[in-house]
Design an enzyme around this catalytic site. Structure first.
Site, short mmCIF file in Angstrom:
data_model
loop_
_atom_site.label_atom_id
_atom_site.label_comp_id
_atom_site.label_asym_id
_atom_site.label_seq_id
_atom_site.Cartn_x
_atom_site.Cartn_y
_atom_site.Cartn_z
N SER A 173 0.85 -1.19 0.00
CA SER A 173 0.00 0.00 0.00
C SER A 173 0.88 1.24 0.00
O SER A 173 2.04 1.19 0.43
CB SER A 173 -0.89 0.00 1.25
OG SER A 173 -1.57 1.23 1.41
N TYR A 186 -2.26 -0.43 10.47
CA TYR A 186 -2.25 -0.79 9.06
C TYR A 186 -0.95 -0.35 8.40
O TYR A 186 -0.32 -1.11 7.66
CB TYR A 186 -3.46 -0.14 8.36
CG TYR A 186 -3.63 -0.51 6.91
CD1 TYR A 186 -4.19 -1.73 6.55
CD2 TYR A 186 -3.25 0.36 5.90
CE1 TYR A 186 -4.36 -2.08 5.21
CE2 TYR A 186 -3.41 0.03 4.57
CZ TYR A 186 -3.98 -1.19 4.23
OH TYR A 186 -4.14 -1.52 2.90
#
Length: 306
Positions: A173, A186
């Site tokens: 990501s 995250y």
């Protein structure tokens, strides 16, 4: 080799690599043929995982699907078969459970054969501020988003090394390159995913196993439902990405052995600026880009499989 000759070699090769990179801005790289390769995709029951399965299927591969959603995998398998996959196998597997990963991996090797393209795609997000996130959800985030990569590599990399042939794909990501307010756990898992994939890739190169390729994918938010409610401040510069577009970019990166894929292209600039700007200016840029408020209207489910 003495200092002068080695320095000259580095300078000349550096010039050539930059020229080569410039040429590829206009002349696309040759794509490799992956027909017949065994492709395993985790988190393939929906979203990007399902779309990648369809794209790989159209290239004549043998597909192995892993997910915790049986019905989702069945639908992915149906779509993959209609897209041209030579064979499709699917297995229930909770990637957060090391023993289950090893057990299902052994089953895959017995029933299908050695995996030659491994796509670590499964991921979850809590969507909570760090101090508000329960310990159990933080642990689950790390288990799925990074620890699972360790176990799948341990299970399938030995055969790739033995054959000096394979491809490791990490769906990380942009949050694995730049910290985001409200995504502490995250971001930690995705930073780890990027660092792990890059480091193992270097280990393979150092050991002469240059036939095992690595692709690390760092997209901005994708409109798969995982980050429902999140808003981007400047959509023209940093748009919420369409899943079809991202999946096609990933497949192209694999076919051309691209090591890093950042999407959209503006992420290359932002990632570079983060590392060269003074901290205060970096924070100012982050505020301007809306990085401090991306998660303010997050409505996604507390845990959602990618």
């Amino acid at each position: 080799m003495n200092f002068f000759l080695e320095t000259l070699k580095v300078l000349l090769l550096s010039i050539w690599y930059n020229v080569e990179s410039f040429i590829h801005l206009f002349v696309p790289k040759k794509k490799k043929n992956i027909a017949g390769e065994v492709v395993l995709i985790t988190g393939s029951g929906s979203g990007i995982g399902r779309l990648m399965a369809q794209e790989f299927a159209a290239l004549g591969t043998v597909l192995v699907l892993w997910d915790i959603n049986q019905e989702g995998m069945k639908e992915t398998a149906r779509l993959a078969k209609s897209s041209g996959a030579t064979r499709v196998h699917y297995y229930l597997c909770d990637c957060s459970d090391k023993n289950e990963v090893y057990r299902v991996a052994d089953q895959v090797k017995r029933e299908v054969g050695d995996v030659s393209i491994l796509v670590n795609n499964a991921g979850i997000v809590t969507g909570k501020k760090f101090m508000d996130a329960p310990d159990s959800l933080i642990e689950k985030t790390m288990e799925v988003n990074i620890m699972a990569h360790f176990w799948t590599y341990k299970a399938f990399l030995p055969a790739m090394i033995a054959n000096n042939h394979g491809h490791l794909v990490s769906i990380a990501s942009s949050a694995g390159l730049i910290g985001v307010n409200g995504l502490a756990d995250y971001c930690a898992s995705k930073f780890a995913a990027v660092g792990f994939a890059e480091s193992v890739g270097l280990e393979l190169l150092a050991s002469g196993k240059d036939g095992v390729k690595t692709t690390i994918v760092c997209p901005y938010f994708i409109n798969t439902g995982m980050f429902d409610g999140c808003q981007t401040k400047w959509p023209r510069l940093m748009p919420i990405l369409k899943p079809d577009y991202v999946s096609k970019k990933i497949i192209n990166a694999v076919l051309t052995d691209q090591v890093f894929l950042l999407v959209p292209k503006s992420m290359y600039l932002l990632a570079a600026l983060k590392n060269i700007l003074p901290m205060k200016q970096g924070i100012l840029l982050g505020q301007y880009m809306g990085a401090f408020n991306l998660m303010d209207k997050f409505k996604g489910r507390s845990i959602k499989q990618e």
